[in-house]
Write an enzyme that holds these catalytic residues in place. Structure first.
Site, short mmCIF file in Angstrom:
data_model
loop_
_atom_site.label_atom_id
_atom_site.label_comp_id
_atom_site.label_asym_id
_atom_site.label_seq_id
_atom_site.Cartn_x
_atom_site.Cartn_y
_atom_site.Cartn_z
N ASN A 46 8.86 -7.03 3.87
CA ASN A 46 8.86 -5.57 3.18
C ASN A 46 9.90 -5.13 3.22
OD1 ASN A 46 7.08 -2.64 3.47
ND2 ASN A 46 7.60 -3.71 1.43
N GLY A 47 10.53 -4.05 2.33
CA GLY A 47 11.47 -3.36 2.54
C GLY A 47 12.91 -3.63 1.70
N GLY A 48 13.01 -2.99 0.63
CA GLY A 48 14.40 -3.13 -0.09
C GLY A 48 14.23 -4.31 -1.18
N GLN A 85 -6.38 -1.42 3.24
CA GLN A 85 -5.66 -0.99 4.53
C GLN A 85 -5.99 0.27 5.05
OE1 GLN A 85 -1.55 1.07 4.64
NE2 GLN A 85 -0.95 -0.79 5.46
N CYS A 142 3.36 3.02 9.07
CA CYS A 142 3.46 4.48 8.27
C CYS A 142 3.90 5.71 9.56
CB CYS A 142 2.07 4.98 7.85
SG CYS A 142 2.20 6.67 6.98
N LYS A 186 0.22 -4.67 9.24
CA LYS A 186 1.51 -4.35 8.64
C LYS A 186 2.33 -3.58 9.66
CE LYS A 186 3.84 -2.65 4.43
NZ LYS A 186 4.47 -1.68 4.91
N PRO A 242 0.76 -1.35 -0.14
CA PRO A 242 0.11 0.03 -0.04
C PRO A 242 0.83 1.39 0.00
CG PRO A 242 0.14 -1.03 2.23
CD PRO A 242 0.73 -1.92 1.18
N MET A 243 0.65 2.02 -1.00
CA MET A 243 1.49 3.36 -1.11
C MET A 243 0.67 4.52 -1.32
SD MET A 243 4.60 1.71 -3.24
CE MET A 243 3.63 0.68 -4.52
#
Length: 340
Positions: A214-216, A73, A103, A142, A20-21
């Site tokens: 999540n991440g990278g 989300q 977030c 998340k 989700p962004m």
């Protein structure tokens, strides 16, 4: 929930998900991503529970049936309000309700939700329990590995244990700390170092939890390696947005072992009827095409594609012909092969 997307199906879909962004993963973006992968789990932008419950901004729940499997989300920290918001989301067909505990933006902190909830695992548990009691779809979380001066090795196990006791069985962990003071949201996505080892240890310590990382992650090869190492799922964010075909077009055969994959050109042409429908309902072309700019990243003609869409899609009266003209700038795959 339809029979098609029960918990076990969502667990499979979560082998690869698109993060989700905010301002990015709206319904138009998700429709494009679904054309590229039939199986990856898609997430909405974060929608705040107050906006839905107090503001009655129900348009924020709009989505196309083609997007499924798709998760909503939510952001919030009031259990009763989150339960109402979850019920609204499940009522319009979302397959999963996800609580944002990751977030780090100032706006989210001021509302006492997002990453700051890592400091209040008992409150998160109350939120999860209230949401799960209000809906018949899966409620997930998340989170980060910790915030500010917390010790991730101490806080994360307690956090997971607490939300598990409340009924959460699937969690996505952004493998970075969130520094709520001193870093911008953008910096929080890159500056705190990644700690994949801790996430792997959490999977070993909580084998009954479905844990996504999540991440990278910037490629399907990296995602496959993390899955092979024992994690249940991989969530990809910016790379999936900026280069959607590179990440998603071969996800079905390579991650899910199903299908032959897709291609950017087919997806772009499949967007044309969707665009026409959007315009017929009063929408603007750039609202859709802004998510398509990176579709041909790495292919000859990609720069011309981006330029034409960027310059012309926002003009009054712009329609599908702009996309058709931009597509004419893309070299066919056969020409690309000859140029290599």
């Amino acid at each position: 929930m339809t029979d098609k997307f029960k918990k076990q199906d969502l667990s499979t879909a979560a082998r690869l998900s698109v993060a989700p962004m905010m301002d990015w993963t709206d319904r138009h973006c998700r429709y494009l991503h679904r054309l590229l992968s039939s199986h990856a789990l898609l997430y909405t932008e974060m929608v705040t529970a107050p906006a839905l419950v107090r503001g009655r901004a129900l348009h924020l729940l709009d989505h196309d049936r083609a997007e499924h499997p798709v998760a909503l989300q939510l952001g919030g920290s009031d259990p009763a309000e989150l339960a109402q918001a979850a019920k609204l989301g499940a009522g319009v067909g979302y397959d999963e309700i996800n609580l944002n505990c990751g977030c780090p933006s100032d706006r989210v902190q001021s509302g006492a939700f997002g990453a700051v909830l890592m400091k209040s695992p008992d409150l998160v548990a109350d939120c999860v329990a209230a949401m799960a009691g209000a809906v018949d779809v899966e409620v997930t979380v998340k989170c980060r590995i910790g915030v500010d001066d917390q010790q991730p090795e101490e806080i994360l196990p307690r956090f997971l244990e607490t939300i598990r006791a409340a009924g959460c069985r699937r969690v996505t962990i952004h493998a970075r700390m969130a520094w709520l003071k001193g870093l911008s949201p953008a910096e929080n996505r890159t500056v705190p170092p990644l700690n994949y080892d801790l996430v792997h240890r959490m999977k070993a310590d909580f084998p009954d939890l479905h844990i996504s990382i999540n991440g990278g992650v910037t490629s399907l090869a990296e995602a496959a390696a993390l899955l092979d190492a024992g994690l249940d799922g991989v969530m990809i964010g910016r790379s999936a947005y900026h280069e959607p075909a590179r990440i998603l077009a071969q996800a079905d055969p390579k991650i899910f072992g199903q299908g032959r994959g897709s291609d950017a050109m087919t997806a772009a042409r499949a967007m044309l009827p969707y665009i026409e429908n959007h315009l017929s309902r009063g929408g603007r072309l750039h609202q859709v095409t802004r998510h398509m700019l990176g579709l041909f990243a790495g292919r000859p003609g990609a720069r011309a594609w981006r330029r034409m869409l960027s310059e012309q899609a926002s003009r009054p009266g712009a329609g599908p012909e702009v996309v058709e003209a931009a597509l004419s700038q893309i070299a066919p795959l056969a020409e690309r092969a000859m140029a290599v």
